[in-house]
Design a protein around this motif. Structure first.
Motif, PDB file in Angstrom:
ATOM      1  N   ASP A  68       0.884  -1.163   0.000  1.00  0.00           N
ATOM      2  CA  ASP A  68       0.000   0.000   0.000  1.00  0.00           C
ATOM      3  C   ASP A  68       0.918   1.209   0.000  1.00  0.00           C
ATOM      4  OD1 ASP A  68      -2.110   1.752   0.187  1.00  0.00           O
ATOM      5  OD2 ASP A  68      -2.684   1.186   2.224  1.00  0.00           O
ATOM      6  N   ASP A  69       1.303   1.665  -1.199  1.00  0.00           N
ATOM      7  CA  ASP A  69       2.315   2.724  -1.317  1.00  0.00           C
ATOM      8  C   ASP A  69       2.074   3.834  -0.337  1.00  0.00           C
ATOM      9  OD1 ASP A  69       3.906   1.546  -3.231  1.00  0.00           O
ATOM     10  OD2 ASP A  69       2.748   2.361  -4.896  1.00  0.00           O
ATOM     11  N   PRO A  70       3.056   4.254   0.408  1.00  0.00           N
ATOM     12  CA  PRO A  70       4.466   3.895   0.339  1.00  0.00           C
ATOM     13  C   PRO A  70       4.851   2.745   1.268  1.00  0.00           C
ATOM     14  CG  PRO A  70       4.247   5.735   1.824  1.00  0.00           C
ATOM     15  CD  PRO A  70       2.850   5.386   1.331  1.00  0.00           C
ATOM     16  N   ALA A  71       3.934   2.176   2.012  1.00  0.00           N
ATOM     17  CA  ALA A  71       4.247   1.115   2.972  1.00  0.00           C
ATOM     18  C   ALA A  71       4.007  -0.262   2.357  1.00  0.00           C
ATOM     19  CB  ALA A  71       3.380   1.276   4.220  1.00  0.00           C
ATOM     20  N   ASP A  72       4.750  -1.257   2.857  1.00  0.00           N
ATOM     21  CA  ASP A  72       4.514  -2.646   2.484  1.00  0.00           C
ATOM     22  C   ASP A  72       5.073  -3.538   3.579  1.00  0.00           C
ATOM     23  OD1 ASP A  72       7.241  -2.599   2.118  1.00  0.00           O
ATOM     24  OD2 ASP A  72       7.176  -2.924  -0.029  1.00  0.00           O
ATOM     25  N   GLY A  73       4.646  -4.772   3.569  1.00  0.00           N
ATOM     26  CA  GLY A  73       5.114  -5.696   4.588  1.00  0.00           C
ATOM     27  C   GLY A  73       4.482  -7.052   4.427  1.00  0.00           C
ATOM     28  N   GLY A  74       4.605  -7.843   5.465  1.00  0.00           N
ATOM     29  CA  GLY A  74       4.030  -9.175   5.433  1.00  0.00           C
ATOM     30  C   GLY A  74       4.431  -9.972   6.651  1.00  0.00           C
ATOM     31  N   ALA A  75       4.050 -11.234   6.632  1.00  0.00           N
ATOM     32  CA  ALA A  75       4.319 -12.101   7.768  1.00  0.00           C
ATOM     33  C   ALA A  75       4.065 -13.549   7.388  1.00  0.00           C
ATOM     34  CB  ALA A  75       3.427 -11.721   8.940  1.00  0.00           C
ATOM     35  N   VAL A  76       4.641 -14.435   8.173  1.00  0.00           N
ATOM     36  CA  VAL A  76       4.330 -15.860   8.104  1.00  0.00           C
ATOM     37  C   VAL A  76       3.547 -16.160   9.374  1.00  0.00           C
ATOM     38  CG1 VAL A  76       5.247 -18.190   7.989  1.00  0.00           C
ATOM     39  CG2 VAL A  76       6.399 -16.340   6.761  1.00  0.00           C
ATOM     40  N   ALA A  77       2.245 -16.309   9.224  1.00  0.00           N
ATOM     41  CA  ALA A  77       1.345 -16.444  10.372  1.00  0.00           C
ATOM     42  C   ALA A  77       1.038 -17.913  10.645  1.00  0.00           C
ATOM     43  CB  ALA A  77       0.055 -15.674  10.098  1.00  0.00           C
ATOM     44  N   LEU A  78       1.043 -18.277  11.911  1.00  0.00           N
ATOM     45  CA  LEU A  78       0.699 -19.630  12.343  1.00  0.00           C
ATOM     46  C   LEU A  78      -0.764 -19.660  12.747  1.00  0.00           C
ATOM     47  CD1 LEU A  78       3.785 -20.242  14.648  1.00  0.00           C
ATOM     48  CD2 LEU A  78       3.550 -20.813  12.230  1.00  0.00           C
ATOM     49  N   GLY A  79      -1.431 -20.780  12.480  1.00  0.00           N
ATOM     50  CA  GLY A  79      -2.829 -20.874  12.880  1.00  0.00           C
ATOM     51  C   GLY A  79      -3.516 -22.059  12.247  1.00  0.00           C
ATOM     52  N   GLY A  80      -4.814 -21.910  12.037  1.00  0.00           N
ATOM     53  CA  GLY A  80      -5.563 -23.009  11.469  1.00  0.00           C
ATOM     54  C   GLY A  80      -6.983 -22.634  11.139  1.00  0.00           C
ATOM     55  N   PHE A  81      -7.740 -23.650  10.755  1.00  0.00           N
ATOM     56  CA  PHE A  81      -9.133 -23.464  10.367  1.00  0.00           C
ATOM     57  C   PHE A  81      -9.931 -24.696  10.759  1.00  0.00           C
ATOM     58  CE2 PHE A  81      -7.203 -25.690   6.850  1.00  0.00           C
ATOM     59  CZ  PHE A  81      -8.152 -26.637   6.495  1.00  0.00           C
ATOM     60  N   ALA A  82     -11.232 -24.544  10.805  1.00  0.00           N
ATOM     61  CA  ALA A  82     -12.145 -25.671  11.021  1.00  0.00           C
ATOM     62  C   ALA A  82     -13.434 -25.394  10.265  1.00  0.00           C
ATOM     63  CB  ALA A  82     -12.424 -25.872  12.500  1.00  0.00           C
ATOM     64  N   THR A  83     -13.939 -26.417   9.608  1.00  0.00           N
ATOM     65  CA  THR A  83     -15.237 -26.358   8.930  1.00  0.00           C
ATOM     66  C   THR A  83     -16.143 -27.398   9.564  1.00  0.00           C
ATOM     67  OG1 THR A  83     -14.240 -25.645   6.856  1.00  0.00           O
ATOM     68  CG2 THR A  83     -16.461 -26.580   6.735  1.00  0.00           C
ATOM     69  N   VAL A  84     -17.242 -26.938  10.140  1.00  0.00           N
ATOM     70  CA  VAL A  84     -18.195 -27.814  10.817  1.00  0.00           C
ATOM     71  C   VAL A  84     -19.423 -27.955   9.939  1.00  0.00           C
ATOM     72  CG1 VAL A  84     -19.609 -28.105  12.884  1.00  0.00           C
ATOM     73  CG2 VAL A  84     -17.359 -27.011  13.060  1.00  0.00           C
ATOM     74  N   ASN A  85     -19.775 -29.201   9.591  1.00  0.00           N
ATOM     75  CA  ASN A  85     -20.973 -29.487   8.798  1.00  0.00           C
ATOM     76  C   ASN A  85     -22.131 -29.804   9.731  1.00  0.00           C
ATOM     77  OD1 ASN A  85     -19.712 -29.362   6.151  1.00  0.00           O
ATOM     78  ND2 ASN A  85     -18.611 -31.183   6.799  1.00  0.00           N
ATOM     79  N   ILE A  86     -23.309 -29.342   9.367  1.00  0.00           N
ATOM     80  CA  ILE A  86     -24.505 -29.558  10.178  1.00  0.00           C
ATOM     81  C   ILE A  86     -25.338 -30.668   9.513  1.00  0.00           C
ATOM     82  CG2 ILE A  86     -26.520 -28.453  11.217  1.00  0.00           C
ATOM     83  CD1 ILE A  86     -23.765 -27.257  12.066  1.00  0.00           C
ATOM     84  N   PRO A  87     -25.305 -31.898  10.062  1.00  0.00           N
ATOM     85  CA  PRO A  87     -25.997 -33.013   9.417  1.00  0.00           C
ATOM     86  C   PRO A  87     -27.517 -32.843   9.323  1.00  0.00           C
ATOM     87  CG  PRO A  87     -24.534 -33.801  11.150  1.00  0.00           C
ATOM     88  CD  PRO A  87     -24.566 -32.315  11.240  1.00  0.00           C
ATOM     89  N   ASP A  88     -28.128 -32.125  10.270  1.00  0.00           N
ATOM     90  CA  ASP A  88     -29.577 -31.943  10.244  1.00  0.00           C
ATOM     91  C   ASP A  88     -30.030 -31.003   9.128  1.00  0.00           C
ATOM     92  OD1 ASP A  88     -29.804 -33.647  12.387  1.00  0.00           O
ATOM     93  OD2 ASP A  88     -29.882 -32.025  13.879  1.00  0.00           O
ATOM     94  N   VAL A  89     -29.099 -30.222   8.587  1.00  0.00           N
ATOM     95  CA  VAL A  89     -29.395 -29.318   7.477  1.00  0.00           C
ATOM     96  C   VAL A  89     -28.355 -29.583   6.388  1.00  0.00           C
ATOM     97  CG1 VAL A  89     -29.780 -26.928   6.765  1.00  0.00           C
ATOM     98  CG2 VAL A  89     -30.211 -27.595   9.144  1.00  0.00           C
TER      99      VAL A  89
END
Length: 184
Positions: free
Chosen positions: A91-112
Motif C-alpha cells: 500500500d504505497d508507500p508502505a509494504d510488509g508481510g508475515a508468516v502467520a501460524l494458525g488453522g481453520f475448522a469447517t463444521v458441517n450440520i448433518p440436520d441441514v
C-alpha cells in the motif's frame, strides 16, 4: 505492486482452476478476494493461494500450507487444519508481510444438509513479520450453504490487521463478506 504485475496475477488466478480442487471469490464493501485451494477435504494437506485487491490500490497476497484431517466437534463432522499462511501486502508507500501460524475448522450440520460454518485464525508475532509489519492477525468466519453438488454460497466476516512499529495499526481488510465457492 506495480500495475504491470496485475495482469500476471489475474492470468495466474484464471489458469489455476485447471489444477485446483476449489476456487472462491468473495466481496466486501471495499475489497475483492480470489482464493484457489489445490487439494480437497479428503487430502492430508491443503495448499492454496489468494489475492485481495482493496480499494485505494492496496494489494494483498497469501500462500497457505496446512495439514488437515477429519474429526468431530461433539457429533458434528468437522474438517480441521493447522499450518501457516504467508501474507504479503503493498500500500504505497508502505509494504510488509508475515508468516502467520494458525488453522481453520469447517463444521458441517448433518440436520441441514449443505449447511456448514468455517472459522480460520492466523497470527504472526513480530519475529515472523517483515517490512512495515510488526505483527499480523488474520481472522475469517463464514456460514456456507451448498446450493448444488459443486457450488456453494457463503457470507461472513473478514479481519486482516497489522501493527506498525511505533505507529499504531492498520486494518488491511475488514468487513462483512459474501461470495461463492466452486468445487472441481
Amino acid at each position: 505492486m506495480k500495475a504491470s504485475r496485475i495482469p500476471f496475477i489475474v492470468l495466474s488466478l484464471a489458469a489455476a482452476p485447471v489444477f485446483a480442487a476449489d476456487a472462491d471469490l468473495s466481496l466486501t464493501n471495499d475489497s475483492v478476494k480470489g482464493q484457489v485451494n489445490f487439494f480437497d477435504t479428503n487430502s492430508d494437506i491443503q495448499v492454496g493461494t489468494g489475492y485481495t485487491y482493496h480499494e485505494g490500490s492496496r494489494h494483498i497476497g497469501n500462500v497457505d500450507f496446512h495439514a488437515q484431517g477429519r474429526t468431530a466437534l461433539g457429533n458434528l463432522p468437522t474438517t480441521a487444519g493447522i499450518g501457516v499462511r504467508a501474507i504479503g501486502w503493498e500500500d504505497d508507500p508502505a509494504d510488509g508481510g508475515a508468516v502467520a501460524l494458525g488453522g481453520f475448522a469447517t463444521v458441517n450440520i448433518p440436520d441441514v444438509p449443505g449447511l456448514s460454518f468455517t472459522g480460520g485464525l492466523h497470527y504472526a508475532p513480530s519475529i515472523l513479520s517483515f517490512g512495515d509489519s510488526d505483527d499480523l492477525t488474520s481472522l475469517e468466519l463464514r456460514a456456507s450453504y451448498r446450493v448444488i453438488r459443486n457450488a456453494e454460497l457463503f457470507a461472513g466476516y473478514r479481519y486482516l490487521n497489522t501493527n506498525f512499529e511505533g505507529r499504531g495499526d492498520l486494518n488491511l481488510d475488514e468487513g462483512v463478506l459474501a461470495g461463492m465457492k466452486i468445487f472441481f
